[in-house]
Design an enzyme around this catalytic site. Sequence first.
Site, PDB file in Angstrom:
ATOM      1  N   GLU A 165       0.850  -1.198   0.000  1.00  0.00           N
ATOM      2  CA  GLU A 165       0.000   0.000   0.000  1.00  0.00           C
ATOM      3  C   GLU A 165       0.880   1.241   0.000  1.00  0.00           C
ATOM      4  OE1 GLU A 165      -3.213   0.514   2.767  1.00  0.00           O
ATOM      5  OE2 GLU A 165      -3.390  -1.631   3.108  1.00  0.00           O
ATOM      6  N   ASN A 166       0.602   2.146  -0.927  1.00  0.00           N
ATOM      7  CA  ASN A 166       1.244   3.460  -0.908  1.00  0.00           C
ATOM      8  C   ASN A 166       0.425   4.393  -1.784  1.00  0.00           C
ATOM      9  OD1 ASN A 166       3.702   5.146  -2.671  1.00  0.00           O
ATOM     10  ND2 ASN A 166       3.459   5.469  -0.474  1.00  0.00           N
TER      11      ASN A 166
END
Length: 305
Positions: free
Chosen positions: A205-206
């Site tokens: 996740e980013n």
Amino acid sequence: ENGYETGEHAPGLKLGGCGAYKAAHHIIKTHAKVWHSYNNTWRREQRGMVGISLTSGWGEPVDPHSQVDRDAAERYIQFHLGWFANPIYRGDYPEVMKNYVGKKSAQQGLGTSRLPTFSVQEKTYIKGTSDFLGIGHFTTRYVLQKNFPFLQVSSYQTDRDLAELVDPNWPAPGPKWLYSVPWGFRRLLNFIKTQYGNPLIYVTENGVSETLQCTQLCDEWRIQYLKGYINEILKALNDGVNVRGYTAWSLLDKFEWNKGFSERFGLYHIDFKNKNKPRYPKASVDYYKKIINANGFPNPREVTS
């Protein structure tokens, strides 16, 4: 913490000072059991991998020349990422976490620490139960020492004896907690390399959200966020960090915890008011497509041609 200590998220329990630690303790033991189950039953046939995905910010000392601030920044990471990663990669909770929670528990007159303990058998069973480390990362904080009096109601937050600050010059296109600080990601990845033996890493996740609908779909600030953070991952690769893959968060606008549909992380805009929920590409879609096609930042001349 939000589910079992502050009650902000489901199941909404407010078990101050102990709920988060107990929940995490069960999560870590359950993760290990699942890993061993796969390892003993399916790995030989399927040749798959089982890992864990942990979300963590980066903590930077306010004054890098101050040992007190450096120690506070170390606690920030150990109470955040190390809480889960240390048992899995090194066999037990971080020493600083055991010391601080134990000290605060003793000051409250408790006979045992509010931080649960692993038996010798559990430590052995848990250590090494990750074929890869998934990392979710969004933002950074400056950290400094802050003492909380022991008479105060205990909590995960006050156990750490630190305060978090932000630079007002950091871009903050979305919610109040999410500032764009790309350089913190490289430092976090190098911390993982040093602390946990350079494990295989997948960035799971980013990304960044907006709180206001961008009806023109012109999320230039998201493009800059992705560019900055992916560039820092490339720097970390040059540092020798074992990053294998990257996933932008997220493909679509979606339901975001207790924020509902009001906070939008998606590359694609969703019209939630329309019965058919049509999807519209934001400007970041075209940019991210080019990165995917080039498996990195494309040469400008290649994009033009």
